[in-house]
Write a protein that holds these residues in place. Structure first.
Motif, PDB file in Angstrom:
ATOM      1  N   UNK A   1       3.398  14.152 -10.719  1.00 25.46           N
ATOM      2  CA  UNK A   1       1.660  14.121 -11.275  1.00 25.46           C
ATOM      3  C   UNK A   1       1.834  13.137 -12.542  1.00 25.46           C
ATOM      4  N   UNK A   2       3.046  13.534 -13.451  1.00 26.95           N
ATOM      5  CA  UNK A   2       3.035  12.870 -14.740  1.00 26.95           C
ATOM      6  C   UNK A   2       2.953  11.018 -14.276  1.00 26.95           C
ATOM      7  N   UNK A   3       3.980  10.867 -13.403  1.00 30.44           N
ATOM      8  CA  UNK A   3       4.057   9.474 -12.994  1.00 30.44           C
ATOM      9  C   UNK A   3       2.492   8.871 -12.398  1.00 30.44           C
ATOM     10  N   UNK A   4       1.891   9.562 -11.602  1.00 33.89           N
ATOM     11  CA  UNK A   4       0.683   9.266 -11.023  1.00 33.89           C
ATOM     12  C   UNK A   4      -0.279   8.905 -12.420  1.00 33.89           C
TER      13      UNK A   4
ATOM     14  N   UNK B   1       0.834  -1.129   0.046  1.00 29.49           N
ATOM     15  CA  UNK B   1       0.070   0.059  -0.069  1.00 29.49           C
ATOM     16  C   UNK B   1       0.831   1.324  -0.041  1.00 29.49           C
ATOM     17  N   UNK B   2       0.191   2.369  -0.426  1.00 28.77           N
ATOM     18  CA  UNK B   2       1.025   3.726  -0.335  1.00 28.77           C
ATOM     19  C   UNK B   2       1.550   3.878   1.104  1.00 28.77           C
ATOM     20  N   UNK B   3       2.595   4.858   1.055  1.00 33.28           N
ATOM     21  CA  UNK B   3       3.411   5.114   2.277  1.00 33.28           C
ATOM     22  C   UNK B   3       3.759   3.733   2.895  1.00 33.28           C
TER      23      UNK B   3
ATOM     24  N   UNK C   1       5.139  10.282  -5.031  1.00 30.50           N
ATOM     25  CA  UNK C   1       4.042   9.277  -5.437  1.00 30.50           C
ATOM     26  C   UNK C   1       3.764   8.214  -4.494  1.00 30.50           C
ATOM     27  N   UNK C   2       4.283   8.391  -3.223  1.00 27.68           N
ATOM     28  CA  UNK C   2       3.814   7.435  -2.070  1.00 27.68           C
ATOM     29  C   UNK C   2       4.822   6.509  -1.607  1.00 27.68           C
ATOM     30  N   UNK C   3       6.020   6.605  -1.810  1.00 28.34           N
ATOM     31  CA  UNK C   3       6.966   5.612  -1.329  1.00 28.34           C
ATOM     32  C   UNK C   3       7.222   6.096   0.166  1.00 28.34           C
ATOM     33  N   UNK C   4       7.296   5.038   1.040  1.00 32.56           N
ATOM     34  CA  UNK C   4       7.659   5.373   2.362  1.00 32.56           C
ATOM     35  C   UNK C   4       9.481   5.718   2.461  1.00 32.56           C
TER      36      UNK C   4
END
Length: 268
Positions: free
Chosen positions: A221-224, A116-118, A140-143
């Motif tokens: 934003x482009x990656x997401x 999951x994110x984070x 993008x949400x990596x922990x």
């Protein structure tokens, strides 16, 4: 209005002169086909940042944006900084587009492992080749992201990184025998097939908003956007996906605020 693909010859960054020529033509055709900006090819025979920036400054006035290839990440950033300081036109580098797509591939790899994110732990090998990638991954949400510079990571050292991290992004293309496909994002030697996914939407959104800076937020934003339209059984979307350009442009535009007149510069 137009967009110039400025290709630097003989810089020994990641292309031979012949492959640089081919990429220049391919990118120009891509921008003409996928945006309302007419793409034109502009060869440059010197890799000195001030000289490249001077060449960009002398481009015709109808050129509103530049896509720069053939320089390494550090020299590309120098050209962008020189141009921005002179309040010149938008300059996006191949490293920028590659960063957005590599970040997307890493996020989809985490998704495939149901992390999951984070919560995801990532390592980037050869991080100096994409200096903004670690920050984009965090956006993008990596922990956690471990960024390792240089090429001195082989064999057991690479395997240990894979044990300690959920996903490893390899920007060097070296010693792939030690890579575990399910836990590794390998960037192709020819960046075109990665960079082409993000470029039209990213360039269209940024040029449509009248900015001459490429930020980590825009790359993230482009990656997401790329991850949003990537099928569950793929690492990245298909270049022929009709949603690709408008989705990237829309996500990047959201973080830029109100666009200038005439945007977005992308075909639907």
């Amino acid at each position: 209005m137009g967009a110039a693909v400025v290709a630097v010859w003989g810089s020994r960054a990641n292309r031979t002169n012949n492959s640089c020529w081919t990429a220049m033509e391919d990118y120009a055709a891509l921008l003409t086909d996928r945006t309302v900006l007419r793409g034109s090819a502009v060869p440059c025979t010197t890799g000195r940042p001030h000289s490249v920036a001077a060449r960009i400054a002398k481009l015709p006035r109808h050129i509103t944006a530049v896509f720069l290839i053939g320089l390494d990440a550090q020299k590309s950033v120098a050209v962008q900084s020189i141009t921005a300081a002179a309040r010149g036109r938008l300059v996006i580098s191949e490293t920028d587009a590659l960063t957005a797509t590599a970040a997307a591939a890493a996020v989809t790899a985490l998704r495939a492992k149901r992390i999951p994110p984070r919560h995801g732990r990532l390592a980037v090998i050869g991080a100096d080749r994409a200096p903004h990638l670690a920050a984009a991954l965090l956006e993008c949400g990596a922990a956690d992201v471990t960024a390792l510079r240089g090429n001195d990571f082989h064999g057991p050292a690479i395997r240990k990184l894979m044990v300690d991290h959920d996903i490893t992004v390899d920007l060097t293309g070296q010693d792939s025998r030690w890579a575990v496909p399910a836990r590794t994002v390998q960037v192709p030697t020819d960046p075109f097939h990665f960079a082409a996914l993000a470029l039209p939407g990213l360039l269209g959104a940024l040029s449509g908003h009248g900015t001459n800076h490429v930020t980590v937020d825009a790359l993230a934003a482009a990656a997401r956007a790329l991850t949003l339209i990537t099928p569950v059984d793929r690492a990245l979307p298909d270049i022929r996906d009709h949603r690709l350009v408008p989705t990237v442009a829309r996500h990047v535009s959201r973080i830029l605020g109100t666009p200038t007149e005439g945007s977005p510069h992308t075909h639907p």
